[in-house]
Motif scaffolding. Structure first.
Motif, PDB file in Angstrom:
ATOM      1  N   GLN A   4       0.816  -1.198   0.000  1.00 55.43           N
ATOM      2  CA  GLN A   4       0.000   0.000   0.000  1.00 55.43           C
ATOM      3  C   GLN A   4       0.860   1.262   0.000  1.00 55.43           C
ATOM      4  O   GLN A   4       0.480   2.283  -0.550  1.00 55.43           O
ATOM      5  CB  GLN A   4      -0.935   0.024   1.211  1.00 55.43           C
ATOM      6  CG  GLN A   4      -2.015  -1.039   1.140  1.00 55.43           C
ATOM      7  CD  GLN A   4      -2.847  -1.064   2.404  1.00 55.43           C
ATOM      8  OE1 GLN A   4      -2.537  -0.395   3.370  1.00 55.43           O
ATOM      9  NE2 GLN A   4      -3.905  -1.867   2.390  1.00 55.43           N
ATOM     10  N   GLN A   5       2.018   1.217   0.603  1.00 54.93           N
ATOM     11  CA  GLN A   5       2.899   2.372   0.650  1.00 54.93           C
ATOM     12  C   GLN A   5       3.623   2.585  -0.675  1.00 54.93           C
ATOM     13  O   GLN A   5       4.000   3.702  -1.003  1.00 54.93           O
ATOM     14  CB  GLN A   5       3.911   2.226   1.780  1.00 54.93           C
ATOM     15  CG  GLN A   5       3.287   2.347   3.147  1.00 54.93           C
ATOM     16  CD  GLN A   5       4.324   2.166   4.249  1.00 54.93           C
ATOM     17  OE1 GLN A   5       5.436   1.747   4.015  1.00 54.93           O
ATOM     18  NE2 GLN A   5       3.910   2.476   5.472  1.00 54.93           N
ATOM     19  N   TRP A   6       3.833   1.542  -1.429  1.00 49.38           N
ATOM     20  CA  TRP A   6       4.567   1.659  -2.675  1.00 49.38           C
ATOM     21  C   TRP A   6       3.888   2.614  -3.671  1.00 49.38           C
ATOM     22  O   TRP A   6       4.566   3.476  -4.230  1.00 49.38           O
ATOM     23  CB  TRP A   6       4.785   0.270  -3.282  1.00 49.38           C
ATOM     24  CG  TRP A   6       5.608   0.317  -4.530  1.00 49.38           C
ATOM     25  CD1 TRP A   6       5.192   0.038  -5.795  1.00 49.38           C
ATOM     26  CD2 TRP A   6       6.968   0.698  -4.652  1.00 49.38           C
ATOM     27  NE1 TRP A   6       6.195   0.197  -6.694  1.00 49.38           N
ATOM     28  CE2 TRP A   6       7.329   0.623  -5.998  1.00 49.38           C
ATOM     29  CE3 TRP A   6       7.941   1.105  -3.738  1.00 49.38           C
ATOM     30  CZ2 TRP A   6       8.578   0.930  -6.479  1.00 49.38           C
ATOM     31  CZ3 TRP A   6       9.193   1.405  -4.216  1.00 49.38           C
ATOM     32  CH2 TRP A   6       9.506   1.318  -5.562  1.00 49.38           C
ATOM     33  N   PRO A   7       2.565   2.548  -3.934  1.00 45.28           N
ATOM     34  CA  PRO A   7       1.945   3.505  -4.867  1.00 45.28           C
ATOM     35  C   PRO A   7       2.072   4.961  -4.380  1.00 45.28           C
ATOM     36  O   PRO A   7       2.260   5.869  -5.189  1.00 45.28           O
ATOM     37  CB  PRO A   7       0.476   3.083  -4.927  1.00 45.28           C
ATOM     38  CG  PRO A   7       0.486   1.642  -4.545  1.00 45.28           C
ATOM     39  CD  PRO A   7       1.623   1.510  -3.556  1.00 45.28           C
ATOM     40  N   VAL A   8       2.013   5.194  -3.109  1.00 43.27           N
ATOM     41  CA  VAL A   8       2.167   6.547  -2.567  1.00 43.27           C
ATOM     42  C   VAL A   8       3.594   7.031  -2.823  1.00 43.27           C
ATOM     43  O   VAL A   8       3.814   8.169  -3.247  1.00 43.27           O
ATOM     44  CB  VAL A   8       1.826   6.589  -1.062  1.00 43.27           C
ATOM     45  CG1 VAL A   8       2.161   7.943  -0.468  1.00 43.27           C
ATOM     46  CG2 VAL A   8       0.376   6.237  -0.833  1.00 43.27           C
ATOM     47  N   PHE A   9       4.563   6.163  -2.591  1.00 40.64           N
ATOM     48  CA  PHE A   9       5.957   6.512  -2.853  1.00 40.64           C
ATOM     49  C   PHE A   9       6.169   6.831  -4.332  1.00 40.64           C
ATOM     50  O   PHE A   9       6.853   7.786  -4.673  1.00 40.64           O
ATOM     51  CB  PHE A   9       6.870   5.363  -2.400  1.00 40.64           C
ATOM     52  CG  PHE A   9       8.317   5.589  -2.727  1.00 40.64           C
ATOM     53  CD1 PHE A   9       9.066   6.501  -1.994  1.00 40.64           C
ATOM     54  CD2 PHE A   9       8.925   4.917  -3.778  1.00 40.64           C
ATOM     55  CE1 PHE A   9      10.394   6.734  -2.300  1.00 40.64           C
ATOM     56  CE2 PHE A   9      10.248   5.130  -4.091  1.00 40.64           C
ATOM     57  CZ  PHE A   9      10.993   6.045  -3.348  1.00 40.64           C
ATOM     58  N   GLN A  10       5.561   6.031  -5.215  1.00 38.83           N
ATOM     59  CA  GLN A  10       5.690   6.275  -6.654  1.00 38.83           C
ATOM     60  C   GLN A  10       5.060   7.615  -7.035  1.00 38.83           C
ATOM     61  O   GLN A  10       5.638   8.381  -7.813  1.00 38.83           O
ATOM     62  CB  GLN A  10       5.012   5.157  -7.453  1.00 38.83           C
ATOM     63  CG  GLN A  10       5.823   3.889  -7.535  1.00 38.83           C
ATOM     64  CD  GLN A  10       5.117   2.847  -8.374  1.00 38.83           C
ATOM     65  OE1 GLN A  10       3.911   2.675  -8.260  1.00 38.83           O
ATOM     66  NE2 GLN A  10       5.882   2.166  -9.214  1.00 38.83           N
ATOM     67  N   LEU A  11       3.898   7.900  -6.485  1.00 34.77           N
ATOM     68  CA  LEU A  11       3.218   9.159  -6.782  1.00 34.77           C
ATOM     69  C   LEU A  11       4.057  10.351  -6.337  1.00 34.77           C
ATOM     70  O   LEU A  11       4.237  11.312  -7.089  1.00 34.77           O
ATOM     71  CB  LEU A  11       1.841   9.204  -6.106  1.00 34.77           C
ATOM     72  CG  LEU A  11       1.050  10.496  -6.298  1.00 34.77           C
ATOM     73  CD1 LEU A  11       0.742  10.716  -7.769  1.00 34.77           C
ATOM     74  CD2 LEU A  11      -0.211  10.469  -5.468  1.00 34.77           C
ATOM     75  N   VAL A  12       4.611  10.296  -5.143  1.00 35.61           N
ATOM     76  CA  VAL A  12       5.458  11.372  -4.643  1.00 35.61           C
ATOM     77  C   VAL A  12       6.712  11.508  -5.505  1.00 35.61           C
ATOM     78  O   VAL A  12       7.127  12.622  -5.839  1.00 35.61           O
ATOM     79  CB  VAL A  12       5.819  11.141  -3.148  1.00 35.61           C
ATOM     80  CG1 VAL A  12       6.882  12.121  -2.679  1.00 35.61           C
ATOM     81  CG2 VAL A  12       4.581  11.233  -2.282  1.00 35.61           C
ATOM     82  N   SER A  13       7.278  10.416  -5.922  1.00 37.14           N
ATOM     83  CA  SER A  13       8.465  10.443  -6.780  1.00 37.14           C
ATOM     84  C   SER A  13       8.147  11.081  -8.124  1.00 37.14           C
ATOM     85  O   SER A  13       8.904  11.929  -8.618  1.00 37.14           O
ATOM     86  CB  SER A  13       8.997   9.037  -7.009  1.00 37.14           C
ATOM     87  OG  SER A  13       9.420   8.467  -5.800  1.00 37.14           O
TER      88      SER A  13
END
Length: 142
Positions: A4-13
């Motif tokens: 679940q944290q991975w898509p948020v990290f990708q979006l922020v990146s």
């Protein structure tokens, strides 16, 4: 939980990378005219000859940037962006001018009234290829 944290990290990146690609400009757009000698006395410095830069790149402020005389001594980057005649602007040429006068009270009348800035002959010639009364400019305070 990590999935679940991975898509948020990708979006922020992606947003961070995108923000580096976007260029913000702090320049204004206005008009410029030119004026000729005599330049003295000026509203900013009177008869003091040392007010003029050795490059002769100076200007008189129009009402839009005069700021009750606070513009005296300010430096602006100025670039011609368009004119009534094609080919007037010197491509990719930017000059730096110093404000030494107030256009409505300048000793010599500008080629066009009510412009943002009135450039010395040398300054106007530095960003134009031909004789015109006024040009459209992009400018920013240094």
């Amino acid at each position: 939980m990590q999935t679940q944290q991975w898509p948020v990290f990708q979006l922020v990146s992606y947003l961070l990378i995108l923000s580096q690609l976007v260029c913000f400009s702090y320049a204004d757009v206005g008009t410029a005219a030119q004026y000729s000698p005599p330049y003295l006395p000026t509203a900013c410095y009177g008869d003091d000859q040392t007010q003029f830069p050795s490059s002769n790149l100076f200007a008189a402020a129009g009402d839009g940037i005069w700021d009750n005389g606070a513009s005296c001594g300010r430096q602006y980057l100025v670039r011609c962006i368009s004119a009534s005649q094609p080919g007037t602007c010197v491509e990719d040429q930017t000059i730096q001018v110093k404000i030494v006068d107030y256009a409505p009270t300048a000793q010599s009348p500008p080629s066009t009234q009510s412009t943002t800035i009135v450039l010395s002959e040398t300054a106007f010639g530095g960003i134009t290829n031909m004789a015109v009364d006024s040009i459209n400019i992009e400018f920013q305070q240094v």
